[in-house]
Write a protein that holds these residues in place. Structure first.
Motif, PDB file in Angstrom:
ATOM      1  N   UNK A   1       0.848  -1.193   0.000  1.00  0.00           N
ATOM      2  CA  UNK A   1       0.000   0.000   0.000  1.00  0.00           C
ATOM      3  C   UNK A   1       0.884   1.244   0.000  1.00  0.00           C
ATOM      4  N   UNK A   2       0.544   2.179  -0.894  1.00  0.00           N
ATOM      5  CA  UNK A   2       1.323   3.409  -1.042  1.00  0.00           C
ATOM      6  C   UNK A   2       0.414   4.628  -0.899  1.00  0.00           C
ATOM      7  N   UNK A   3       0.975   5.688  -0.331  1.00  0.00           N
ATOM      8  CA  UNK A   3       0.370   7.014  -0.397  1.00  0.00           C
ATOM      9  C   UNK A   3       1.105   7.801  -1.477  1.00  0.00           C
ATOM     10  N   UNK A   4       0.364   8.277  -2.465  1.00  0.00           N
ATOM     11  CA  UNK A   4       0.944   9.001  -3.601  1.00  0.00           C
ATOM     12  C   UNK A   4       0.532  10.466  -3.526  1.00  0.00           C
ATOM     13  N   UNK A   5       1.507  11.316  -3.256  1.00  0.00           N
ATOM     14  CA  UNK A   5       1.280  12.759  -3.257  1.00  0.00           C
ATOM     15  C   UNK A   5       1.929  13.337  -4.509  1.00  0.00           C
ATOM     16  N   UNK A   6       1.152  13.994  -5.345  1.00  0.00           N
ATOM     17  CA  UNK A   6       1.635  14.570  -6.600  1.00  0.00           C
ATOM     18  C   UNK A   6       1.332  16.063  -6.601  1.00  0.00           C
ATOM     19  N   UNK A   7       2.376  16.858  -6.597  1.00  0.00           N
ATOM     20  CA  UNK A   7       2.203  18.314  -6.508  1.00  0.00           C
ATOM     21  C   UNK A   7       1.718  18.919  -7.815  1.00  0.00           C
ATOM     22  N   UNK A   8       1.656  18.108  -8.875  1.00  0.00           N
ATOM     23  CA  UNK A   8       1.184  18.611 -10.170  1.00  0.00           C
ATOM     24  C   UNK A   8      -0.260  18.220 -10.456  1.00  0.00           C
ATOM     25  N   UNK A   9      -0.855  17.404  -9.586  1.00  0.00           N
ATOM     26  CA  UNK A   9      -2.213  16.928  -9.813  1.00  0.00           C
ATOM     27  C   UNK A   9      -3.112  17.295  -8.634  1.00  0.00           C
ATOM     28  N   UNK A  10      -4.375  17.530  -8.931  1.00  0.00           N
ATOM     29  CA  UNK A  10      -5.398  17.713  -7.907  1.00  0.00           C
ATOM     30  C   UNK A  10      -6.318  16.500  -7.975  1.00  0.00           C
ATOM     31  N   UNK A  11      -6.139  15.560  -7.051  1.00  0.00           N
ATOM     32  CA  UNK A  11      -6.951  14.354  -7.057  1.00  0.00           C
ATOM     33  C   UNK A  11      -8.357  14.621  -6.532  1.00  0.00           C
ATOM     34  N   UNK A  12      -8.529  15.711  -5.817  1.00  0.00           N
ATOM     35  CA  UNK A  12      -9.831  16.050  -5.270  1.00  0.00           C
ATOM     36  C   UNK A  12      -9.906  15.810  -3.778  1.00  0.00           C
ATOM     37  N   UNK A  13     -10.520  16.763  -3.085  1.00  0.00           N
ATOM     38  CA  UNK A  13     -10.730  16.589  -1.641  1.00  0.00           C
ATOM     39  C   UNK A  13     -11.684  15.435  -1.381  1.00  0.00           C
ATOM     40  N   UNK A  14     -12.598  15.194  -2.320  1.00  0.00           N
ATOM     41  CA  UNK A  14     -13.461  14.021  -2.289  1.00  0.00           C
ATOM     42  C   UNK A  14     -13.099  13.145  -3.485  1.00  0.00           C
ATOM     43  N   UNK A  15     -12.772  11.886  -3.194  1.00  0.00           N
ATOM     44  CA  UNK A  15     -12.323  10.962  -4.241  1.00  0.00           C
ATOM     45  C   UNK A  15     -13.305   9.796  -4.330  1.00  0.00           C
TER      46      UNK A  15
END
Length: 532
Positions: free
Chosen positions: A354-368
């Motif tokens: 299991x990974x946490x992926x933080x991407x400073x170039x993408x907005x995954x959304x506060x609600x996913x």
């Protein structure tokens, strides 16, 4: 690791950390006055997950009365229900009786959301072993209540590389896997849903995976997606569309074992599901019958009644961790003499990562939106097969630039269960560097998908964990392919404990159920009929 990423990991793990209680029901102050009851049953199934649900239904359909013992409670759902706890505000419903082990408590304190540790017949029981944390479920429906729902079937090449060829994959592919798919009514997410704003994280994952040169496909899920569409249209409170379903789907529409296999089983009139029955021991009586010792508890874990239930047909389906512990202890103490020597060996993690992926170039959304839409399989080489998927994060007020990536791999590494006579307990032992080969394969792929400006955090480096424990009473060494324990007439294993460590780069639910379906075809025809 940044504070945001640390909190993201802890929150997304949902039970790897926050639900790490490993204590059983507690005796009341009036222990000496607890009633002891003895009962006779035609067939007993311990556990109500995939293996137990399949066994109960198929026995009932063949005319056999069945008693299913479930330590947890029922979790009825429906539109706008609040049955399950929410990760944003964890309460006692998340935990199986007890408090956090000291080794995990410091990590839990970093979570930053309220956690209620009041003893309760909650959803998740962690088992903290040497170098590994396993998580197993409690409740009618077992792990199907809390699993994301990925319903994956391995290819024939991968299956026959990692599972016994004599299981006959072509026949299972023709009969048993499709039977499970029909029972669970699997379907992929509709385009209307995937194209909505809250499913941006799923679309980004699919785009990035394709850019990395990987094939991408929708994952079959046991979900009526009309429920998610109703949320999208404002007709229900969010549960799917905001990703708040990691500890169960409140709105309903999820075809878990309790509302599929067990509902049909109970409708026959031959199946009784006894909740709040925590099995403490299994014994072979002098006359060859099986005794099941169980505590009947209340919601707080207080023991209300002690029972000894006797049967000639006992099916162990309490999950790999608990089935293995019960049998290993029974063998070590002599409660069941002459159990196979391989008992307790051959345990595996299914290669979970299991990974946490933080991407400073993408907005995954506060609600996913969730739970899962897309996955990418790399099964060309059965020896290195792996699958990666994107899974939604629940609404925690965290950085909208973070989501989850999950992988399943194949590995020959195995652990074992050991009995300690001084504490009369069974512990799980896992080699420190086990699964390193499969993890490298998964790491390479998720790194390519997530490359760019950001952070990829491997949560297993913080708490090495698995939600998909497999093995301990393996087919071929402890049981035959139909789950019959060798040399023990009337004793069966039909859950993850039967599977030798991996289900071939897939989450295990589909294969556990299909193997159980295959086994019950034989057991109902040859072993357990409607008349003793």
């Amino acid at each position: 690791m940044t504070p945001t990423t640390r909190r993201t990991f802890l929150a997304s793990a949902a039970g790897l950390v926050a639900a790490s209680a490993v204590t059983g029901p507690r005796a009341s102050a009036a222990t000496a006055r607890i009633q002891l009851t003895r009962e006779e049953h035609r067939a007993i199934v311990i556990g109500s997950g995939f293996g137990g649900g399949v066994a109960a239904l198929r026995l009932a359909q063949s005319g056999v009365p069945v008693t299913v013992l479930e330590r947890g409670r029922r979790w009825p759902t429906g539109p706008n229900a609040e049955t399950f706890p929410r990760i944003s505000n964890l309460d006692k419903r998340a935990l199986w009786y007890g408090t956090l082990p000291e080794a995990i408590r410091p990590l839990a304190q970093l979570l930053g959301t309220p956690i209620d540790f009041t003893p309760y017949v909650g959803l998740l029981e962690p088992v903290l072993g040497e170098n590994i944390l396993g998580v197993c479920a409690a409740g009618v429906g077992g792990g199907s209540l809390v699993y994301q729902g990925m319903t994956l079937q391995p290819s024939e090449a991968v299956f026959t590389t990692w599972l016994p060829e004599r299981l006959d994959y072509p026949r299972m592919n023709q009969i048993h896997y499709p039977r499970v798919a029909r029972m669970l009514r699997v379907a992929t997410a509709p385009e209307e849903l995937v194209g909505s704003p809250t499913y941006r994280a799923a679309r980004v994952f699919a785009d990035r995976a394709r850019e990395a040169g990987y094939d991408v496909e929708k994952i079959p899920m046991p979900i009526d997606w009309d429920y998610a569409l109703a949320e999208l249209h404002g007709e229900m409170k969010p549960s799917y569309t905001n990703g708040d379903c990691a500890l169960g789907v409140n709105n309903g529409g999820k075809h878990s074992v309790d509302v599929t296999y067990l509902k049909q089983a109970e409708a026959t009139g031959r199946v009784t599901v006894a909740t709040h029955h925590n099995v403490t021991a299994v014994v072979r009586a002098a006359d060859g019958r099986w005794e099941v010792h169980a505590d009947r508890t209340d919601d707080t874990g207080a023991v209300l009644e002690q029972k000894i239930l006797t049967t000639r047909a006992l099916i162990m389906a309490a999950g790999s961790l608990n089935t293995s512990k019960l049998l290993v202890r029974a063998g070590a103490t002599g409660a069941i003499p002459d159990l196979p020597d391989g008992l307790g060996e051959g345990w595996g993690t299914n290669g979970d990562r299991i990974y946490a992926w933080t991407d400073l170039q993408e907005d995954f959304g506060a609600e996913q939106g969730g739970p899962v839409v897309y996955g990418s399989k790399d099964w060309s080489d059965p020896m290195t097969a792996n699958t990666i998927i994107q899974a939604s994060l629940p609404p925690l007020g965290i950085d909208a630039r973070t989501t989850m990536l999950v992988g399943f791999g194949v590995s020959a590494d195995r652990g074992r269960f050991r009995y300690d006579s001084s504490s009369d307990s069974v512990s799980l032992h896992w080699p420190r560097t086990a699964d390193s080969g499969s993890h490298r394969q998964i790491q390479q792929r998720v790194s390519r998908v997530s490359r760019g400006l950001g952070v990829l955090t491997d949560t297993n480096s913080l708490v090495n964990s698995t939600w998909h424990a497999l093995g301990g009473a393996n087919m071929g060494t402890v049981c035959d392919l139909e789950g019959r324990v060798l040399g023990q007439k009337g004793l069966y294993v039909l859950d993850g404990a039967l599977i030798p460590g991996t289900t071939g780069a897939c989450n295990p639910s589909m294969t556990i159920a299909a193997v159980a379906e295959r086994a019950m075809d034989s057991i109902t025809a040859e072993d357990i009929g409607p008349v003793i």
